[in-house]
Design a protein around this motif. Structure first.
Motif, short mmCIF file in Angstrom:
data_model
loop_
_atom_site.label_atom_id
_atom_site.label_comp_id
_atom_site.label_asym_id
_atom_site.label_seq_id
_atom_site.Cartn_x
_atom_site.Cartn_y
_atom_site.Cartn_z
N LYS A 89 -4.61 1.77 63.79
CA LYS A 89 -6.03 2.09 63.72
C LYS A 89 -6.30 3.06 62.57
O LYS A 89 -7.29 2.92 61.84
N LYS A 90 -5.43 4.05 62.40
CA LYS A 90 -5.59 5.02 61.31
C LYS A 90 -5.55 4.30 59.96
O LYS A 90 -6.38 4.57 59.08
N ARG A 119 -6.22 1.15 59.36
CA ARG A 119 -7.43 0.32 59.23
C ARG A 119 -8.62 1.17 58.81
O ARG A 119 -9.36 0.81 57.90
N LYS A 120 -8.77 2.32 59.43
CA LYS A 120 -9.90 3.19 59.09
C LYS A 120 -9.78 3.72 57.66
O LYS A 120 -10.78 3.87 56.97
N GLN A 121 -8.55 3.97 57.22
CA GLN A 121 -8.35 4.44 55.84
C GLN A 121 -8.71 3.36 54.83
O GLN A 121 -9.14 3.67 53.72
N THR A 137 -13.42 -3.12 59.07
CA THR A 137 -13.68 -3.35 60.49
C THR A 137 -12.42 -4.00 61.06
O THR A 137 -11.53 -4.42 60.31
N GLN A 138 -12.37 -4.14 62.38
CA GLN A 138 -11.23 -4.84 62.98
C GLN A 138 -11.15 -6.27 62.46
O GLN A 138 -10.07 -6.77 62.17
N GLU A 161 -4.25 -2.32 68.34
CA GLU A 161 -4.70 -0.93 68.38
C GLU A 161 -4.65 -0.33 69.78
O GLU A 161 -4.49 0.88 69.93
#
Length: 72
Positions: free
Chosen positions: A18-19, A21-23, A27-28, A51
């Motif tokens: 998840k980290k 992906r956010k970086q 989006t998912q 995730e």
């Protein structure tokens, strides 16, 4: 000693995925489309399962994650 695919998958828990992906700002769905050859709906669902630690990443997914992580 080489790292087994199980050990490599253990390094990629849901929080780390998840980290990453956010970086990337994805989006998912967007993140899943980078990793999986599937429909957008399936891509989102697969990333959600990763995730939430519902399913560990396969060796192939770990390779994609490592590539994305090294590209940052």
């Amino acid at each position: 000693m080489p790292i087994s695919s199980t050990d490599a998958a253990d390094d990629w828990d849901g929080e780390r995925i998840k980290k990453l992906r956010k970086q990337t700002g994805d989006t998912q769905t967007e993140f899943g489309l980078r990793i999986f050859a599937c429909s957008p709906q399936d891509a989102q669902a697969r990333v959600s399962r990763l995730e939430s630690d519902e399913k560990p990443p396969s060796a192939a997914v770990v390779k994609h994650l490592e590539r994305l992580d090294s590209d940052r």
